[in-house]
Write an enzyme that holds these catalytic residues in place. Structure first.
Site, short mmCIF file in Angstrom:
data_model
loop_
_atom_site.label_atom_id
_atom_site.label_comp_id
_atom_site.label_asym_id
_atom_site.label_seq_id
_atom_site.Cartn_x
_atom_site.Cartn_y
_atom_site.Cartn_z
N ARG A 173 73.44 29.14 108.19
CA ARG A 173 74.86 28.74 108.20
C ARG A 173 75.57 29.12 109.49
O ARG A 173 76.77 29.42 109.46
CB ARG A 173 75.62 29.36 107.01
CG ARG A 173 75.17 28.84 105.67
CD ARG A 173 76.15 29.23 104.58
NE ARG A 173 75.48 29.35 103.31
CZ ARG A 173 75.77 30.26 102.38
NH1 ARG A 173 76.72 31.16 102.60
NH2 ARG A 173 75.13 30.28 101.25
N ARG B 58 81.75 26.45 108.82
CA ARG B 58 82.52 27.45 108.07
C ARG B 58 83.20 28.54 108.86
O ARG B 58 84.43 28.63 108.84
CB ARG B 58 81.66 28.04 106.95
CG ARG B 58 81.51 26.98 105.85
CD ARG B 58 80.63 27.41 104.73
NE ARG B 58 79.25 27.08 105.03
CZ ARG B 58 78.34 26.73 104.14
NH1 ARG B 58 78.66 26.70 102.88
NH2 ARG B 58 77.12 26.43 104.50
N ARG C 74 86.38 19.21 111.49
CA ARG C 74 86.20 18.72 110.13
C ARG C 74 87.50 18.32 109.43
O ARG C 74 87.46 17.76 108.33
CB ARG C 74 85.51 19.81 109.29
CG ARG C 74 83.99 19.85 109.39
CD ARG C 74 83.31 18.71 108.63
NE ARG C 74 83.94 18.49 107.33
CZ ARG C 74 83.76 19.26 106.26
NH1 ARG C 74 82.96 20.28 106.31
NH2 ARG C 74 84.38 18.99 105.13
N ASP D 145 73.00 18.87 104.63
CA ASP D 145 73.01 19.66 103.39
C ASP D 145 71.79 19.29 102.57
O ASP D 145 71.23 18.19 102.73
CB ASP D 145 74.29 19.42 102.58
CG ASP D 145 74.44 20.47 101.49
OD1 ASP D 145 74.97 21.55 101.79
OD2 ASP D 145 73.98 20.24 100.35
N TYR E 51 70.82 21.62 90.95
CA TYR E 51 72.08 20.86 91.11
C TYR E 51 72.05 19.57 90.30
O TYR E 51 73.04 19.19 89.66
CB TYR E 51 72.35 20.56 92.59
CG TYR E 51 72.76 21.81 93.34
CD1 TYR E 51 74.03 22.36 93.16
CD2 TYR E 51 71.88 22.47 94.19
CE1 TYR E 51 74.41 23.52 93.83
CE2 TYR E 51 72.24 23.62 94.86
CZ TYR E 51 73.51 24.14 94.67
OH TYR E 51 73.89 25.29 95.31
O1 CP3 Z 1 74.40 26.13 109.62
C1 CP3 Z 1 73.69 25.67 108.72
O2 CP3 Z 1 73.09 26.39 107.91
C2 CP3 Z 1 73.41 24.18 108.68
C3 CP3 Z 1 73.93 23.40 107.64
C4 CP3 Z 1 73.66 23.65 106.16
C5 CP3 Z 1 74.65 23.40 105.19
N1 CP3 Z 1 74.10 23.57 103.96
C6 CP3 Z 1 76.02 22.96 105.51
C7 CP3 Z 1 77.09 23.16 104.50
C8 CP3 Z 1 72.49 24.05 105.48
C9 CP3 Z 1 71.15 24.50 106.06
C10 CP3 Z 1 72.79 23.99 104.08
C11 CP3 Z 1 71.81 24.28 103.03
C12 CP3 Z 1 72.26 24.45 101.64
N2 CP3 Z 1 73.21 23.74 100.96
C13 CP3 Z 1 71.67 25.36 100.74
C14 CP3 Z 1 70.52 26.28 101.06
C15 CP3 Z 1 70.94 27.41 101.91
C16 CP3 Z 1 71.66 28.51 101.21
O3 CP3 Z 1 72.78 28.81 101.65
O4 CP3 Z 1 71.12 29.12 100.27
C17 CP3 Z 1 72.34 25.24 99.51
C18 CP3 Z 1 72.06 26.02 98.26
C19 CP3 Z 1 73.30 24.19 99.66
C20 CP3 Z 1 74.24 23.67 98.63
C21 CP3 Z 1 75.64 23.91 99.08
N3 CP3 Z 1 76.34 23.09 99.95
C22 CP3 Z 1 76.46 25.02 98.80
C23 CP3 Z 1 76.08 26.16 97.88
C24 CP3 Z 1 77.65 24.86 99.53
C25 CP3 Z 1 78.78 25.85 99.66
C26 CP3 Z 1 79.97 25.60 98.83
C27 CP3 Z 1 81.13 26.39 99.43
O5 CP3 Z 1 81.92 25.79 100.15
O6 CP3 Z 1 81.20 27.60 99.19
C28 CP3 Z 1 77.56 23.66 100.23
C29 CP3 Z 1 78.57 23.10 101.15
C30 CP3 Z 1 78.25 23.20 102.59
N4 CP3 Z 1 77.02 22.98 103.14
C31 CP3 Z 1 79.17 23.51 103.62
C32 CP3 Z 1 78.46 23.47 104.83
C33 CP3 Z 1 78.98 23.69 106.23
C34 CP3 Z 1 80.67 23.78 103.44
C35 CP3 Z 1 81.30 22.45 103.42
C36 CP3 Z 1 82.76 22.49 103.68
O7 CP3 Z 1 83.12 22.49 104.86
O8 CP3 Z 1 83.50 22.48 102.69
#
Ligand code: CP3
Length: 345
Positions: A30, A34, A43, A79, A154
């Site tokens: 990540r 964020r 964004r 994602d 999911y």
């Molecule tokens: O920097 C990075 O890691 C690259 C991008 C990336 C994202 N998601 C962007 C994202 C990666 C590698 C992921 C993987 C991902 N997504 C996982 C596996 C990694 C982990 O953290 O365990 C999982 C379980 C997800 C599912 C998911 N998508 C979750 C749990 C969330 C968070 C919800 C929250 O906002 O708390 C997301 C959303 C997400 N994926 C965001 C980003 C930048 C936030 C989106 C936003 O801007 O609202």
């Protein structure tokens, strides 16, 4: 396009192959998004999944932490649910919540209604990866996919879940549906990784974030064969494979055996405990992500302990034990990156 000549000297690629390195390579799960103000500005008014489908945004967001921190690898901005969206599953990523699926998958017919993924579903991924590889030069790009269990959670729950109860109920009680669902997701994940590698990604990470909910016996019987298929497919493309989950202290050996070159370790398991479990494989991790909120010298002292413990492994890629927490101060991550990269080996 031929790989950039400097990739051969990449500390990240050397470490994952177990070759000697000039410094411990570092990147952060990540790291894109964020916590970065430049990300939040970009964004504004653009949905998460929409931004993942716009190559110009994917390139810029993926590059932001590389420019800011000088990390040793880039992680593709996307994602784990993006490929499902691309094949037509009705889902969204809700801010502060995560992926939400409109019609949860419960029956064999539900599984069969999900199309397999072909490169034609994701032309924007090919375009984004190609653009990135051009900009990154000698910095490797890590492609990624969600592992079958984590993505299934999911789809079956319909959204984020603490206990994954419906998912595991399907695994325990409807093995035919479970097997079909895991095969479906494994096929999609393998095809999605192939698109990224064909376009120039240098390595892949399979995220099985929620695998820690399983006993070793259930993991081995009902999950590992499907993750193994994805990792084997990536291996045939000739790229190194990282396999990561959270709370997996009792699964690390199996996650390695599933076909990983590098086993990602969360912060709960000391690397000294993890290294013997993964055998002749590299490890990735595993500073507690909350240590960036401590005074810098406390954070760096703990980072030094992680680096020292990593020396026992075949190779070590420094990372946090899970993703960057959104409230993280980017300047603290910059200091951490510099500390790791200049720590004498
Ligand atoms: O920097 C990075 O890691 C690259 C991008 C990336 C994202 N998601 C962007 C994202 C990666 C590698 C992921 C993987 C991902 N997504 C996982 C596996 C990694 C982990 O953290 O365990 C999982 C379980 C997800 C599912 C998911 N998508 C979750 C749990 C969330 C968070 C919800 C929250 O906002 O708390 C997301 C959303 C997400 N994926 C965001 C980003 C930048 C936030 C989106 C936003 O801007 O609202």
């Amino acid at each position: 396009m031929a790989p950039h000549p400097d990739l051969a000297q990449s500390a990240f690629l050397q470490a994952v192959r177990g070759e000697p390195v000039s410094h411990t390579p570092v990147w952060f799960m990540r790291q894109a998004g964020r916590s970065l103000p430049e990300y939040l500005r970009l964004r504004e008014g653009v949905g998460m999944l929409e931004s993942c489908m716009r190559p110009d945004m994917v390139v810029e967001i993926t590059m932001q932490p590389v420019r800011r921190y000088g990390v040793d690898a880039a992680i593709f901005f996307s994602d784990i649910v993006l490929p499902l969206k691309a094949v037509g599953v009705d889902l969204d990523i809700k801010p502060g919540v995560g992926p939400v699926v409109a019609q949860p998958v419960r029956t064999l017919a539900d599984v069969e209604a999900i199309p397999d993924l072909t490169p034609d579903h994701v032309p924007f991924i090919t375009e984004a990866v190609r653009g990135l590889v051009g900009e990154l030069g000698g910095t490797p790009l890590i492609g990624f996919a969600g592992a079958p269990f984590t993505v299934a959670s999911y789809l079956v729950e319909g959204g984020p879940s603490k206990d994954h109860a419906r998912t595991k109920a399907m695994m325990f009680g409807a093995p035919d549906v479970w097997d079909a669902l895991m095969r479906k997701i494994a096929g999609i994940a393998a095809a999605y990784l192939e698109v990224q590698v064909a376009a120039g990604a240098s390595a892949v990470q399979l995220f099985d974030s929620w695998a820690g909910a399983l006993t070793p016996g259930d993991y081995r019987a009902s999950v590992m064969p499907h993750s193994a298929r994805v990792l084997a497919a990536a291996g045939e493309l000739g790229v190194p494979r990282i396999h990561f989950g959270v709370g997996t202290s009792n699964l690390l050996g199996l996650m390695g055996e599933a076909g990983a070159d590098v086993v990602g370790v969360d912060w709960r398991t000391p690397l000294a405990t993890a290294v013997p479990q993964v055998g002749d494989r590299a490890v990735q991790g595993n500073l507690d992500p909350t240590l960036v909120f401590a005074p810098t010298e406390v954070m760096t002292a703990r980072a030094a302990e992680v680096i020292e413990a990593g020396r026992a492994a075949r190779g070590h890629v420094f990372n946090l034990g899970h993703g960057v927490i959104p409230a993280t101060d980017p300047d603290q991550l910059a200091r951490l990156t510099e500390f790791v990269q200049t720590y004498p080996l």
